[in-house]
Design a protein around this motif. Sequence first.
Motif, mmCIF file in Angstrom:
data_model
loop_
_atom_site.group_PDB
_atom_site.id
_atom_site.type_symbol
_atom_site.label_atom_id
_atom_site.label_comp_id
_atom_site.label_asym_id
_atom_site.label_seq_id
_atom_site.Cartn_x
_atom_site.Cartn_y
_atom_site.Cartn_z
ATOM 1 N N VAL A 263 0.834 -1.201 0.000
ATOM 2 C CA VAL A 263 0.000 0.000 0.000
ATOM 3 C C VAL A 263 0.868 1.250 0.000
ATOM 4 O O VAL A 263 0.550 2.242 -0.677
ATOM 5 N N ARG A 264 1.973 1.244 0.720
ATOM 6 C CA ARG A 264 2.857 2.405 0.741
ATOM 7 C C ARG A 264 3.443 2.671 -0.636
ATOM 8 O O ARG A 264 3.504 3.830 -1.077
ATOM 9 N N SER A 265 3.846 1.624 -1.350
ATOM 10 C CA SER A 265 4.366 1.808 -2.713
ATOM 11 C C SER A 265 3.301 2.390 -3.628
ATOM 12 O O SER A 265 3.581 3.270 -4.466
ATOM 13 N N LEU A 266 2.049 1.931 -3.465
ATOM 14 C CA LEU A 266 0.955 2.431 -4.291
ATOM 15 C C LEU A 266 0.715 3.915 -4.037
ATOM 16 O O LEU A 266 0.632 4.717 -4.983
ATOM 17 N N PHE A 267 0.644 4.318 -2.785
ATOM 18 C CA PHE A 267 0.374 5.720 -2.479
ATOM 19 C C PHE A 267 1.569 6.608 -2.805
ATOM 20 O O PHE A 267 1.384 7.782 -3.167
ATOM 21 N N GLU A 268 2.779 6.108 -2.650
ATOM 22 C CA GLU A 268 3.942 6.904 -3.041
ATOM 23 C C GLU A 268 3.950 7.157 -4.536
ATOM 24 O O GLU A 268 4.364 8.239 -4.997
ATOM 25 N N HIS A 281 -6.068 12.473 -4.761
ATOM 26 C CA HIS A 281 -5.191 13.527 -5.252
ATOM 27 C C HIS A 281 -3.787 13.358 -4.671
ATOM 28 O O HIS A 281 -3.588 12.694 -3.657
ATOM 29 N N ARG A 282 -2.844 13.977 -5.321
ATOM 30 C CA ARG A 282 -1.458 13.872 -4.874
ATOM 31 C C ARG A 282 -1.289 14.473 -3.481
ATOM 32 O O ARG A 282 -0.505 13.978 -2.675
ATOM 33 N N GLU A 283 -2.033 15.567 -3.194
ATOM 34 C CA GLU A 283 -1.890 16.227 -1.900
ATOM 35 C C GLU A 283 -2.421 15.362 -0.757
ATOM 36 O O GLU A 283 -1.949 15.464 0.379
ATOM 37 N N THR A 284 -3.430 14.542 -1.060
ATOM 38 C CA THR A 284 -4.034 13.722 -0.001
ATOM 39 C C THR A 284 -3.505 12.295 0.015
ATOM 40 O O THR A 284 -3.993 11.470 0.793
ATOM 41 N N ALA A 285 -2.531 11.981 -0.831
ATOM 42 C CA ALA A 285 -2.006 10.610 -0.882
ATOM 43 C C ALA A 285 -1.308 10.235 0.422
ATOM 44 O O ALA A 285 -1.495 9.135 0.949
ATOM 45 N N GLN A 286 -0.497 11.155 0.956
ATOM 46 C CA GLN A 286 0.253 10.830 2.171
ATOM 47 C C GLN A 286 -0.651 10.638 3.389
ATOM 48 O O GLN A 286 -0.530 9.622 4.093
ATOM 49 N N PRO A 287 -1.586 11.568 3.690
ATOM 50 C CA PRO A 287 -2.461 11.305 4.848
ATOM 51 C C PRO A 287 -3.347 10.083 4.649
ATOM 52 O O PRO A 287 -3.622 9.361 5.613
ATOM 53 N N THR A 288 -3.786 9.833 3.421
ATOM 54 C CA THR A 288 -4.601 8.640 3.181
ATOM 55 C C THR A 288 -3.786 7.379 3.431
ATOM 56 O O THR A 288 -4.297 6.394 3.987
ATOM 57 N N THR A 293 -2.797 2.666 6.589
ATOM 58 C CA THR A 293 -1.815 1.863 7.315
ATOM 59 C C THR A 293 -2.243 1.652 8.763
ATOM 60 O O THR A 293 -2.150 0.536 9.296
ATOM 61 N N ALA A 294 -2.726 2.724 9.419
ATOM 62 C CA ALA A 294 -3.186 2.584 10.805
ATOM 63 C C ALA A 294 -4.373 1.624 10.904
ATOM 64 O O ALA A 294 -4.434 0.783 11.816
ATOM 65 N N LEU A 295 -5.305 1.715 9.956
ATOM 66 C CA LEU A 295 -6.459 0.808 9.978
ATOM 67 C C LEU A 295 -6.028 -0.637 9.763
ATOM 68 O O LEU A 295 -6.566 -1.560 10.391
ATOM 69 N N MET A 296 -5.051 -0.850 8.888
ATOM 70 C CA MET A 296 -4.584 -2.210 8.632
ATOM 71 C C MET A 296 -3.938 -2.795 9.880
ATOM 72 O O MET A 296 -4.185 -3.966 10.235
ATOM 73 N N TRP A 297 -3.119 -2.019 10.563
ATOM 74 C CA TRP A 297 -2.475 -2.529 11.776
ATOM 75 C C TRP A 297 -3.495 -2.744 12.897
ATOM 76 O O TRP A 297 -3.380 -3.696 13.675
ATOM 77 N N MET A 298 -4.497 -1.865 12.987
ATOM 78 C CA MET A 298 -5.539 -2.062 13.986
ATOM 79 C C MET A 298 -6.330 -3.342 13.700
ATOM 80 O O MET A 298 -6.641 -4.113 14.613
ATOM 81 N N PHE A 299 -6.653 -3.574 12.435
ATOM 82 C CA PHE A 299 -7.372 -4.791 12.079
ATOM 83 C C PHE A 299 -6.515 -6.025 12.378
ATOM 84 O O PHE A 299 -7.015 -7.043 12.882
#
Length: 531
Positions: A263-268, A281-288, A293-299
């Motif tokens: 997922v990190r490679s995709l958003f980068e 959008h490119r501006e919201t890629a990093q916070p998304t 990532t946080a949701l995946m680790w929580m799950f």
Amino acid sequence: MLPLWVTLPLLLQAPGAPPRDTAVLRVGSRKIVTFRSALGAATATERAATAAQRIASAIRAGADSVATRATPDGALVLLAGAPVFVVTPADVDTTTGESPGTSAAAAANRLRMAVEEVRESGSVTAILAGLAFTLVATALLVIVLRLLVIGRRRLEARLGRVTVAARPRLRIRGFTLLRTVQVLSATRIGVGALTWVFGIVAGYLYLTFVLTQFPWTRPLGQALGHYLVSTLARLGLGALAALPGLFTVALIFMATRFLVRLVRSLFEAVERGALVLPGLHRETAQPTRRIVTALMWMFALVVAYPYLPGSGSAAFNGVSVFGGILLTLGSAGVVGQAMSGLVLMYSRSFKVGDYVQIGAIQGTVVTLGLLSTRVRTTKDEYVTLPNSVVVSGPVTNYSAPRDHGHSLTIYSSITIGYDVPWRQVHELMIAAAKATEGVLADPAPYVLQRALNDWYVEYQVNAAIDPKRADELPAFYSRLHGSTQDAFWAAGVEILSPTYLAVRDGNTATIPPQQRPQRPVPSFRVELNQP
């Protein structure tokens, strides 16, 4: 209400309270069996006393064989073929799943050991052998403790001789997590703790061994040994039972880590512009990416929780509930700040690197986080603004036009009296804007007449600059103001806002001498008539 002396016997016989008619049969220092009920006319106490007398008589007669036999009343225990006591169903602790047969067999085994201990207690040879083994064990304990102390001192001395260049330090990617002094202090504490642990274990084993050498203390020694063995066995079995769960947790962790990297490679790629996804959008890629990532680790944590060792224990659940309560009570303000941060990120009002004005703060955005925004001013001052404050007020983004292919307009106003032709003022202000370094020729500067006041006109010059140089706004305004003064001085026009009536008698104009035009200054004559 019944008096206390009436209700007290009833309370003593309440469910869960130990029965009153209970007696323990002991031979020497060893517990043989517990009688929990009467048998015929004999109470539990009388049964224990009768059994003790029969056992004592049989031991004096030299009895040594112990056996059990089933009877209609339960299980009979025999010593040298003579019955000594019977275990009835009422004597059995049903909560542990025992039966009269198993309880009688265990009692017979304990009786056999008790008979041997009684015989050993009268044997001088057995006692001397126990003393000899005790002396040997004591010597070994002293040697072990001495070796532990010597080893600790030598290791501490070696740590003290470590040179400065060779002294250890814990570093992670260039960051010193623990300094040399801290590492050495932690090592000394660890060595001391291990010394104490080994010493306590050695003393425990010594005490267990010594107690088992004498018939009077052998039950206590066996109890200590049984406790140690059962504890180690329980820990070992618990560790073995936890291996499948730990293996499952490791698989969940590795799978989640692989997906997070994917997922990190995709958003980068989206952030670099190499990949375009609808609605992202490119501006919201990093916070998304951070949220996903946080949701995946929580799950993953929720899925792996049941497989953690001790996750079903009351202590584990209590700690989880306590942590949840603390998180709930302490995260109200944090959640509000985080939501404000998400609003800023997904509204795309500004991003890191933009030159903005938030309230009275103007500068370059350095950090846009979930909780706060950091701005570096032109004075190299770093101002931290809570996101709730940023969201609640207007934000001016001077760098935004570059994302849309537009230029950034700067503007400045002056006021000039009606005695100066407005066309001349327009020409001077436009010339001053064109002479300012960094002002774009296209679109061309222009002037607006903002107001026609009582004594003067307000003029506003507008000029375009490259939005990539938005962080130079204070310098642009300073250069524009200087060019405006130079242009007006060169034309002999004073930048005044007249609000009073001035009568000149030929005094020098306020224009600087080097910019003053070479023309006669109007004058008039004043005559004073004396009465």
